[in-house]
Design an enzyme around this catalytic site. Structure first.
Site, short mmCIF file in Angstrom:
data_model
loop_
_atom_site.label_atom_id
_atom_site.label_comp_id
_atom_site.label_asym_id
_atom_site.label_seq_id
_atom_site.Cartn_x
_atom_site.Cartn_y
_atom_site.Cartn_z
N ARG A 48 4.04 15.17 -61.61
CA ARG A 48 4.46 13.84 -62.03
C ARG A 48 5.87 13.93 -62.61
O ARG A 48 6.21 14.92 -63.26
CB ARG A 48 3.52 13.27 -63.11
CG ARG A 48 2.19 12.75 -62.59
CD ARG A 48 2.33 11.47 -61.76
NE ARG A 48 1.04 10.94 -61.33
CZ ARG A 48 0.45 11.23 -60.18
NH1 ARG A 48 1.00 12.06 -59.32
NH2 ARG A 48 -0.72 10.69 -59.88
N GLU A 95 9.86 6.43 -61.26
CA GLU A 95 9.50 6.13 -59.88
C GLU A 95 9.30 4.63 -59.66
O GLU A 95 8.67 4.00 -60.52
CB GLU A 95 8.18 6.85 -59.59
CG GLU A 95 8.17 7.55 -58.27
CD GLU A 95 6.96 8.45 -58.14
OE1 GLU A 95 6.97 9.54 -58.75
OE2 GLU A 95 6.03 8.07 -57.45
N HIS A 151 7.28 10.81 -52.98
CA HIS A 151 5.89 10.93 -53.43
C HIS A 151 4.91 10.97 -52.24
O HIS A 151 4.06 10.09 -52.10
CB HIS A 151 5.52 9.80 -54.40
CG HIS A 151 4.36 10.13 -55.29
ND1 HIS A 151 4.20 9.63 -56.55
CD2 HIS A 151 3.28 10.94 -55.07
CE1 HIS A 151 3.08 10.10 -57.08
NE2 HIS A 151 2.49 10.90 -56.19
P1 NAP Z 1 -6.33 19.97 -61.91
O1 NAP Z 1 -7.22 20.75 -61.00
O2 NAP Z 1 -6.91 19.25 -63.06
O3 NAP Z 1 -5.19 20.98 -62.39
C1 NAP Z 1 -4.33 20.74 -63.45
C2 NAP Z 1 -4.27 22.01 -64.29
O4 NAP Z 1 -3.29 21.84 -65.30
C3 NAP Z 1 -5.59 22.28 -64.98
O5 NAP Z 1 -6.25 23.33 -64.34
C4 NAP Z 1 -5.22 22.62 -66.40
O6 NAP Z 1 -5.61 23.95 -66.66
C5 NAP Z 1 -3.70 22.55 -66.45
N1 NAP Z 1 -3.27 21.84 -67.65
C6 NAP Z 1 -3.67 20.62 -68.08
N2 NAP Z 1 -3.03 20.30 -69.20
C7 NAP Z 1 -2.22 21.33 -69.49
C8 NAP Z 1 -1.32 21.59 -70.54
N3 NAP Z 1 -1.14 20.72 -71.52
N4 NAP Z 1 -0.63 22.74 -70.52
C9 NAP Z 1 -0.82 23.63 -69.52
N5 NAP Z 1 -1.66 23.45 -68.51
C10 NAP Z 1 -2.36 22.31 -68.49
O7 NAP Z 1 -5.52 18.88 -61.09
P2 NAP Z 1 -5.00 18.99 -59.58
O8 NAP Z 1 -6.00 18.40 -58.68
O9 NAP Z 1 -4.50 20.35 -59.33
O10 NAP Z 1 -3.77 17.96 -59.67
C11 NAP Z 1 -2.68 18.21 -60.53
C12 NAP Z 1 -1.75 17.02 -60.61
O11 NAP Z 1 -0.99 16.92 -59.42
C13 NAP Z 1 -2.43 15.65 -60.70
O12 NAP Z 1 -2.79 15.35 -62.03
C14 NAP Z 1 -1.39 14.71 -60.16
O13 NAP Z 1 -0.60 14.19 -61.20
C15 NAP Z 1 -0.53 15.59 -59.26
N6 NAP Z 1 -0.64 15.23 -57.83
C16 NAP Z 1 0.47 14.81 -57.16
C17 NAP Z 1 0.39 14.53 -55.82
C18 NAP Z 1 1.59 14.06 -55.06
O14 NAP Z 1 1.45 13.23 -54.17
N7 NAP Z 1 2.76 14.57 -55.32
C19 NAP Z 1 -0.83 14.66 -55.13
C20 NAP Z 1 -1.94 15.07 -55.85
C21 NAP Z 1 -1.83 15.37 -57.19
P3 NAP Z 1 -6.01 24.40 -68.14
O15 NAP Z 1 -7.10 23.48 -68.54
O16 NAP Z 1 -6.35 25.80 -68.00
O17 NAP Z 1 -4.76 24.20 -68.94
C1 GLV Z 2 -1.07 11.56 -56.19
O1 GLV Z 2 -0.01 11.64 -56.74
C2 GLV Z 2 -2.32 11.72 -56.84
O2 GLV Z 2 -2.36 11.87 -58.07
O3 GLV Z 2 -3.33 11.67 -56.13
#
Ligand code: NAP
Ligand code: GLV
Ligand code: GLV
Length: 316
Positions: free
Chosen positions: A236, A265, A283
């Protein structure tokens, strides 16, 4: 029962909702739904499928008379007041896993586009400057034997690490908890954020957006980066202080940056548009046929499940 969707999503999902006896209405315009129209349309629905561009705040939630589920068509849900929805007994779901590979692919695409200067290459050709092969034309860096730092070792962070490892990188990660799978399978090493920033050649951001991660990358720690560092953000925009990043890039303090998300954005910092070592995407992390179809289906399956009195499949 009624479902409202704030934008046209994949037709397979709409068909599925209708086959399950639901009345589906869709906001038909090709732009984010204005708040007043959203407010009007959530009034009597049993389920809402919003996009990540829709702010579902207290005011919107208070306007819902009988909504049981807000099924986000995204994995990130910082646009939803989840606590307030819970207080109102409304379930919130998201679409984890189904977009993980798509987003990790884009993180790698940006990493490679930055490291091999693909957009500068195209520009050189467009400008008619490709006159002959030469030993120092557009030199970049390889991923092999580099340190690839993952910030946020969750689903997408891990999938990106897997790809970087396959390219021969050494994986460092920063997260609150230990990711045993990454440590075992990818020989990944958990380090502090500062250590990751000062040692990594590639840095890829994968934390969610929240109070703790706001400007996680800022003026104070950007200065730790190596001069050949490549920063990738598919998480993000507000995880990085974009103003400070621009200042830093202008001083030529890092190799390049690959961004899919922006602090304001869809507005993009005007100076980012002028810098040649910046790769920009609008995005599109989850923008594959596979992921978007699966996201639409998962959001819809969550709706059908909850409206049938069953548990949500992927609650947040
Ligand atoms: P996820 O599985 O929840 O992974 C996020 C990781 O970040 C968690 O494992 C968590 O691990 C860590 N985390 C959370 N808060 C933290 C903090 N304060 N400090 C350090 N680490 C922290 O989520 P995901 O499915 O991988 O998705 C991640 C993010 O990608 C989404 O939230 C979204 O914003 C973004 N995204 C973007 C797109 C796009 O189109 N560009 C697409 C999909 C997702 P710990 O609990 O061990 O800290
Ligand atoms: C995309 O940015 C998502 O959070 O799914
Ligand atoms: C490059 O094209 C080479 O053959 O080395």
């Amino acid at each position: 029962m009624k479902v409202y969707i704030t934008r046209k999503i994949q037709s397979k999902a709409i068909k599925y909702l209708r086959e399950n006896g639901l009345t589906v209405s869709v906001y038909k315009e090709d732009k984010p739904i204005p708040k007043n129209i959203l407010m009007k349309n959530v009034k009597n629905v049993d389920a809402l499928i919003p996009l990540l561009t829709d702010k579902i705040d207290k005011e919107v939630i208070d306007n819902m008379n009988k909504c049981k589920i807000i099924a986000c068509y995204a994995v990130g849900y910082e646009n939803i007041d989840v606590k307030y929805a819970k207080r109102k007994n409304i379930i919130v779901t998201n679409t984890p896993d189904v977009l993980t590979d798509s987003t990790a692919d884009l993180a790698m695409a940006l990493a490679l586009a930055c490291s091999r200067r693909l957009f500068e290459s195209r520009k050189l050709i467009d400008d008619g400057k490709f006159k002959h092969w030469k030993p120092d034309l557009l030199l970049g860096y390889e991923i092999k034997d580099k340190i690839f730092g993952i910030v946020g070792a969750g689903r997408i962070g891990e999938a990106t690490a897997k790809r970087a490892y396959a390219f021969g990188a050494k994986i460092f990660y920063y997260s609150r908890s230990v990711n045993m799978k990454m440590e075992k399978e990818l020989k990944a090493k958990k380090v502090s954020l500062n250590k990751l920033l000062e040692t990594s050649d590639f840095i890829s951001l994968h934390v969610p957006s929240n109070k703790e991660t706001y400007h996680l990358i800022n003026k104070d720690n950007l200065k730790l980066l190596k001069p050949n560092a490549i920063l990738i953000n598919t998480a993000r925009g507000n995880i990085v202080d974009e103003n400070e990043l621009v200042k830093f890039l202008k001083k030529g303090k890092m190799f390049s940056v690959g961004l899919d998300v922006y602090e304001h954005e869809p507005k993009i910092h005007h100076e980012l548009l002028k810098l040649k070592n910046v790769v920009l995407a609008p995005h599109i992390g989850s923008a594959t046929v596979e992921a978007r179809t699966a996201m639409a289906m998962l959001a819809s399956r969550n709706v059908v499940s909850v409206l049938n009195g069953k548990k949500p499949i992927t609650p947040v």
